[in-house]
Structures are given as structure tokens and as C-alpha cells.
Write an enzyme that holds these catalytic residues in place. Structure first.
Site, PDB file in Angstrom:
ATOM      1  N   HIS A  42      -7.615  -2.613   2.038  1.00 37.04           N
ATOM      2  CA  HIS A  42      -7.893  -3.934   2.603  1.00 37.04           C
ATOM      3  C   HIS A  42      -9.392  -4.038   2.877  1.00 37.04           C
ATOM      4  O   HIS A  42      -9.819  -4.376   3.974  1.00 37.04           O
ATOM      5  CB  HIS A  42      -7.116  -4.131   3.911  1.00 37.04           C
ATOM      6  CG  HIS A  42      -5.635  -4.196   3.743  1.00 37.04           C
ATOM      7  ND1 HIS A  42      -4.785  -4.505   4.780  1.00 37.04           N
ATOM      8  CD2 HIS A  42      -4.839  -3.991   2.654  1.00 37.04           C
ATOM      9  CE1 HIS A  42      -3.532  -4.482   4.348  1.00 37.04           C
ATOM     10  NE2 HIS A  42      -3.551  -4.177   3.062  1.00 37.04           N
TER      11      HIS A  42
ATOM     12  N   GLU B  61       4.753  -0.414   1.409  1.00 38.54           N
ATOM     13  CA  GLU B  61       4.412  -0.936   0.088  1.00 38.54           C
ATOM     14  C   GLU B  61       4.627   0.091  -1.024  1.00 38.54           C
ATOM     15  O   GLU B  61       4.065  -0.021  -2.112  1.00 38.54           O
ATOM     16  CB  GLU B  61       2.967  -1.445   0.105  1.00 38.54           C
ATOM     17  CG  GLU B  61       2.834  -2.617   1.079  1.00 38.54           C
ATOM     18  CD  GLU B  61       1.446  -3.209   1.167  1.00 38.54           C
ATOM     19  OE1 GLU B  61       1.349  -4.435   1.062  1.00 38.54           O
ATOM     20  OE2 GLU B  61       0.482  -2.450   1.348  1.00 38.54           O
TER      21      GLU B  61
ATOM     22  N   HIS C  14      -4.754 -10.690   0.670  1.00 40.66           N
ATOM     23  CA  HIS C  14      -4.236  -9.364   1.024  1.00 40.66           C
ATOM     24  C   HIS C  14      -5.260  -8.242   0.852  1.00 40.66           C
ATOM     25  O   HIS C  14      -5.623  -7.587   1.814  1.00 40.66           O
ATOM     26  CB  HIS C  14      -2.989  -9.093   0.162  1.00 40.66           C
ATOM     27  CG  HIS C  14      -2.220  -7.880   0.531  1.00 40.66           C
ATOM     28  ND1 HIS C  14      -0.854  -7.788   0.340  1.00 40.66           N
ATOM     29  CD2 HIS C  14      -2.593  -6.682   1.051  1.00 40.66           C
ATOM     30  CE1 HIS C  14      -0.433  -6.598   0.748  1.00 40.66           C
ATOM     31  NE2 HIS C  14      -1.478  -5.913   1.169  1.00 40.66           N
TER      32      HIS C  14
ATOM     33  N   HIS D  79      -4.664   1.595  -2.575  1.00 41.56           N
ATOM     34  CA  HIS D  79      -4.567   0.202  -2.116  1.00 41.56           C
ATOM     35  C   HIS D  79      -5.383   0.078  -0.840  1.00 41.56           C
ATOM     36  O   HIS D  79      -5.174   0.816   0.119  1.00 41.56           O
ATOM     37  CB  HIS D  79      -3.111  -0.169  -1.843  1.00 41.56           C
ATOM     38  CG  HIS D  79      -2.948  -1.465  -1.102  1.00 41.56           C
ATOM     39  ND1 HIS D  79      -3.632  -2.612  -1.451  1.00 41.56           N
ATOM     40  CD2 HIS D  79      -2.204  -1.786  -0.019  1.00 41.56           C
ATOM     41  CE1 HIS D  79      -3.287  -3.590  -0.622  1.00 41.56           C
ATOM     42  NE2 HIS D  79      -2.433  -3.118   0.276  1.00 41.56           N
TER      43      HIS D  79
END
Length: 213
Positions: free
Chosen positions: A96, A76, A157, A94
Site C-alpha cells: 500500500h 488476501e 487500494h 503486495h
């Protein structure tokens, strides 16, 4: 400075796991950097468990998208590149994280149900439209959703937080996860009342002044 930034990526990658923000190999972290007048960023690698990343695993990617030293960056890395191009941030986290993922699957945005939403530099947390991970479409959706904010969720996501430093970005990611936790549990009972735009303007102004003190 190079090793310091790489070590910070390692430190906060481990904290993703330790603090429950991203298990195993999920999520990624980057820090803006310049090597011999080449603008770019260091980013965590692809395929490595977050708590097992080593200094030699960290990848440098230039602002032109060139990947150095035949290393494999996170799949990513593209949206990290676009965030550096479209904002003035110096770090990207980022994750999750549990409630960010849940909220990204359920809601179109996290509204101003709590004044701490203003920590994102906005009156709400937008949710970027779903697209395949690592795709240019996802990157475009993220840039559109984040706007002038410091964070957004990614539909089905997870979440992204940016900051002037990795410390700021990581702390914001923790705050976003907590807000998503609160909002999810509020919605289990009923739709929570929201703070007015006028009052949120006051909160944003106060937070801005607080940070500059």
C-alpha cells in the site's frame, strides 16, 4: 529451505515498513514452496504488524487452497494463489505504498511516460478494477489487469509486483512506487508526453537482453 523462505518473508515484511512501502499491517508477501510434493506457497499472516512477524506466524497454503496448521493467512491470500496459478512467478509483493495508492485512485493506467515502465515487462502499468479486499472478484480483476506484465495497481487500494524471486519482486515494487511518484507529479503540471510504441519495443528488447547478459 523452509526456514530460509520464512525468514525472507520476515525480512521483506520489515522492509515494507522501513522503506515506506506499507505501514503497520498493510500489504502482504508470499513465496512459492513445495512441502512433501504438495505445491503451494508461504505467506505472511493476518493481523500482524509487518515488523513484528515471527517464523511461526508464516502460513503455508496449498495450490488447492488448503490452509495448514490452523494458522490464519493474510486475508488476501486468494489473489496470491491465483497469481501462482496463472503466472510462472515465484514470489508476490503486495504493498500500500503512498504514490501507488494515490495513482490507483486517480488513473486507469500509468502509460509509457518514462522508459523504466518497461521494467514491468509491459508498455504500461494497468489498474485493476476495484472490488472488496480478499474477494474472488478482486482476484479476477487482478489477473485480468496484470496479464503478461509483472505488476499492476489495484484501484483505490495499492500495488502488486511479482518476480522469479522475492528479491526481484520487492525491487520491482520499489520501482513501481517511484514511477507512480514521478507520474503523479508530472500530472500536477500537465499531461506528460508518452514514449511511442516503437520506442518502447526497443526498450523492452534492450531490457530483456540486459537481464540475460
Amino acid at each position: 529451505m523452509i526456514d530460509l523462505k520464512k525468514k525472507k518473508i520476515i525480512k521483506y515484511s520489515k522492509l515494507l515498513v522501513k522503506n515506506g512501502l506499507s505501514p503497520l499491517r498493510s500489504g502482504n508477501i508470499s513465496i512459492r514452496h513445495k512441502i512433501k510434493n504438495i505445491d503451494g506457497f508461504f505467506i505472511s499472516p493476518s493481523g500482524k504488524k509487518n515488523d513484528q512477524i515471527k517464523v511461526n506466524d508464516i502460513v503455508f497454503v496449498s495450490m488447492s487452497g488448503k490452509i495448514y496448521e490452523n494458522k490464519k493467512p493474510s486475508s488476501e491470500w486468494g489473489f496470491h494463489l491465483d497469481l501462482y496459478k496463472h503466472t510462472n512467478c515465484n514470489a508476490v509483493v503486495h504493498a500500500h505504498s503512498k504514490f501507488a495508492v494515490i495513482s490507483s485512485c486517480l488513473y486507469k493506467q500509468i502509460p509509457a511516460f518514462h522508459y523504466m515502465v518497461a521494467l514491468t515487462n509491459s508498455k504500461s502499468i494497468k489498474v485493476a478494477r476495484y472490488a472488496l479486499f480478499g474477494s474472488k472478484s478482486l482476484s479476477k480483476n487482478i489477473i485480468k489487469a496484470i496479464g503478461t506484465s509483472k505488476t499492476c495497481l489495484i484501484s483505490n487500494h495499492g500495488q502488486i509486483s511479482i518476480g522469479n524471486s522475492i528479491e526481484n519482486a520487492f525491487e520491482l515494487a520499489e520501482e513501481v512506487e517511484l514511477l507512480c511518484d514521478y507520474y503523479y507529479h508530472c500530472r500536477l503540471q500537465k499531461i506528460p508526453k508518452n514514449i511511442s510504441n516503437k520506442e518502447m519495443d526497443k526498450v523492452l528488447n534492450k531490457i530483456l537482453n540486459y537481464k540475460s547478459d
